[in-house]
Design an enzyme around this catalytic site. Structure first.
Site, short mmCIF file in Angstrom:
data_model
loop_
_atom_site.label_atom_id
_atom_site.label_comp_id
_atom_site.label_asym_id
_atom_site.label_seq_id
_atom_site.Cartn_x
_atom_site.Cartn_y
_atom_site.Cartn_z
N ASN A 114 -4.70 20.91 20.51
CA ASN A 114 -5.81 20.14 19.93
C ASN A 114 -6.62 20.96 18.94
OD1 ASN A 114 -4.93 18.16 21.62
ND2 ASN A 114 -6.76 18.08 22.92
N THR A 159 -19.45 -4.21 -23.15
CA THR A 159 -19.98 -4.77 -21.91
C THR A 159 -19.29 -6.11 -21.71
OG1 THR A 159 -21.83 -5.90 -23.02
CG2 THR A 159 -22.24 -3.66 -22.26
N HIS A 160 -18.96 -6.42 -20.49
CA HIS A 160 -18.21 -7.65 -20.17
C HIS A 160 -16.89 -7.72 -20.95
CE1 HIS A 160 -21.83 -9.20 -18.14
NE2 HIS A 160 -22.49 -8.75 -19.19
N SER A 282 11.58 -0.88 -22.82
CA SER A 282 11.96 -2.07 -22.06
C SER A 282 13.48 -2.15 -21.98
CB SER A 282 11.41 -3.32 -22.76
OG SER A 282 12.03 -4.50 -22.28
N LYS A 288 9.37 -2.51 -27.49
CA LYS A 288 8.28 -2.22 -26.56
C LYS A 288 8.02 -0.72 -26.39
CE LYS A 288 6.25 -4.56 -24.30
NZ LYS A 288 6.56 -5.08 -22.95
N ASN A 290 5.62 0.91 -23.50
CA ASN A 290 4.78 0.54 -22.35
C ASN A 290 4.01 1.72 -21.78
OD1 ASN A 290 5.84 -2.10 -22.48
ND2 ASN A 290 7.60 -1.50 -21.24
N GLU A 295 -0.52 2.86 -16.14
CA GLU A 295 -0.56 1.73 -15.22
C GLU A 295 -0.36 2.17 -13.77
OE1 GLU A 295 1.05 -1.89 -18.09
OE2 GLU A 295 2.49 -0.64 -17.03
N TYR A 322 -9.61 14.00 22.28
CA TYR A 322 -8.39 13.79 21.49
C TYR A 322 -7.63 12.57 21.98
CZ TYR A 322 -3.68 14.31 19.69
OH TYR A 322 -2.47 14.07 19.09
N GLN A 327 -2.75 11.44 15.29
CA GLN A 327 -1.53 11.86 14.59
C GLN A 327 -1.30 11.01 13.33
OE1 GLN A 327 2.19 12.67 16.85
NE2 GLN A 327 3.06 11.00 15.65
N LYS A 330 -2.36 11.88 9.48
CA LYS A 330 -1.68 12.80 8.55
C LYS A 330 -1.09 12.08 7.35
CE LYS A 330 -0.36 16.40 11.87
NZ LYS A 330 0.78 17.02 12.60
#
Length: 502
Positions: A114, A159-160, A282, A288, A290, A295, A322, A327, A330
């Protein structure tokens, strides 16, 4: 699974399915803890020798075995066996195989798995915090370099997600510098709480042996000692949660940066061109390009947020002490660390290699009414028109210009503006072409915003120099911690060499 190490009163071997269920991916994650478990074993057994529980002959043999395991680990020869359940039992088994159970069987005296796992995790998190801090320093450096190169490069503030006011690209960069500086501050605070010694707490109630917890604290380079033994064991997951909560902020901030970049790379915007090294094509559309790397960083924000909630959900309702539930922490911790490190590396490279399409940006700035607020201020400052009246006047002008085939700010004449003033307020004023020209010039607008924190080039230069100074100070503290950790491990291994060769 044979219970010869941790069987206790149990007679039957563990069911194979249960063995697999109990270990799960734990043995994979424990491979990351091998070196730290070795260091913890060395420190604990040196302490047992110091208090006279293990003889000089016995400590020499134990340290020789641990040294061999350490060498095998560095060369890639030491691997963990799933049937031995975890890193602790694997290393104890390897020591016992070398020197026999009579001496090897003493190395776990006066402790529990522990507190042993807590030592491993604290040492691991300590190292990883430093690694992540250094990666963030690299990201900050790139952002500052970009800012210095673009002090007067026009950019658009939103903004927005609608065009709002003109800024510089330097102002955009330095906004994110300040954001990630706060991430560094949070990590530094977490480092202080993580870097305390849990060893000696035992299962929950310490031990009747006269252990010297201060000595193991010094050997392992901890800044302090976590005292109450029940609190030590119950705190499993608390530090993981705090660290991963820091990661949620880091990833959210990275996600904000890449979202701006992704939008900027679209054909509709065309403000940013990514290096081919950070883009993909692509399988069907040859034209393309990308922003997949950006992303994925954006997507991984959700992954780390999910890991944080996973930790909190596991901890919710656990009793003191404990539980095997711990466990499962992790997976969330280890995967979050890996995700954050890789995301910072990718974003740093992406930022350093991307290009601004300055002409496209300037055309957007010049052709739109993002200078509308400055026209309002012109009427207030020069002609003493009340704010709300001035706001209405310019609002009406912009509305009509949009209706008239999106006429541009450059088409505003003194006569037009004076007519709108008279229509809306019955005031007659004389407006010069020069005043209008100054008001609708985006860069001149930015230069007038010279207050503390504003986007004016002069103020931006001041902030850049200030942040560069701060960066050096933060960097110094991080490297100081790194040197202390390195010196701690080097000194520990020197003690091993001295004991082994003595």
């Amino acid at each position: 699974m044979s219970r010869k190490i941790v069987g206790g009163r149990l007679e039957d071997d563990l069911d194979e399915i249960v063995e697999k269920f109990l270990s799960g991916k734990d043995i994979i994650y424990d491979a990351e803890l091998i070196q730290f478990d070795i260091y913890g074993n060395i420190a604990h057994n040196l302490m047992l020798n110091k208090i006279g529980v293990i003889s000089d002959k016995e400590i020499k043999e134990i340290l020789m075995a641990l040294k061999k395991i350490h060498e095998d680990w560095k060369s890639g020869k030491f691997t963990l066996l799933q049937e031995l359940e975890d890193v602790h039992m694997n290393i104890e088994h390897a020591v016992t195989e070398q020197i026999g159970p009579e001496i090897g069987g003493k190395m776990h005296l006066a402790r529990s798995r522990n507190d042993q796992i807590l030592v491993d995790l604290r040492l691991y998190m300590r190292d990883e915090i430093i690694s992540i801090q250094k990666l963030i320093l690299g990201l900050v450096s790139v952002l500052i370099e970009k800012a210095e190169a673009n002090i007067e490069t026009l950019y658009i503030g939103y903004t927005h997600q609608q065009q709002a006011q003109p800024i510089t690209f330097a102002h955009w960069c330095m906004a994110h510098v300040d954001t990630v500086f706060r991430d560094l501050e949070r990590l530094a605070q977490t480092y202080q709480r993580v870097n305390v010694n849990p060893l000696g707490a035992g299962a929950i109630a310490g031990t009747s042996w006269p252990i010297d917890r201060q000595y193991t604290t010094e050997l392992l380079g901890f800044d302090g000692l976590q005292e109450n033994t029940l609190d030590v064991i119950s705190s499993r997951g608390e530090f993981e949660a705090e660290l991963v909560s820091n990661f949620t902020f880091i990833m959210t901030h990275l996600g904000r940066i890449v979202e701006d970049i992704i939008i900027g790379t679209t054909s509709e915007f065309g403000f940013i061109t990514l290096s081919d090294s950070y883009a993909t094509g692509s399988s069907i559309m040859p034209q393309k390009k990308n922003p997949d790397a950006a992303e994925l960083i954006r997507a991984k924000v959700g992954v780390v947020n999910g890991n944080f909630l996973k930790i909190l959900s596991i901890l919710k309702g656990l009793p003191s002490g404990y539980s095997r539930d711990h466990q499962e922490l992790k997976d969330a911790l280890f995967s979050s660390i890996e995700t954050v490190k890789l995301s910072i590396k990718v974003l740093t490279g992406l930022l350093s290699t991307m290009q601004l399409n300055i002409e496209k940006i300037e055309n957007q700035v010049q052709d739109n009414f993002i200078i509308a607020t400055e026209l309002v201020d012109l009427l207030i400052k020069e002609y003493k028109i009340p704010f709300r009246t001035a706001y209405t006047i310019i609002g009406n002008l912009v509305k009509d210009f949009f209706k008239q085939n999106n006429k541009k700010p450059s088409e505003i004449t003194p006569e037009i503006l004076m007519n709108y003033v008279k229509t809306s307020s019955n005031q007659e004023i004389l407006i010069s072409s020069e005043n209008i020209k100054k008001a609708i010039d985006p860069l001149e607008t930015i230069k007038r915003r010279s207050h503390v924190g504003g986007p004016a080039p002069q103020e931006e230069q001041r902030m850049i120099q200030d942040r560069k100074k701060n960066l050096e100070g933060v960097k110094g503290k991080i490297l100081q911690n790194e040197r202390k950790v390195e010196e701690t491990i080097n000194n520990l291994m020197k003690i091993v060499e001295k004991k082994v060769s003595g």
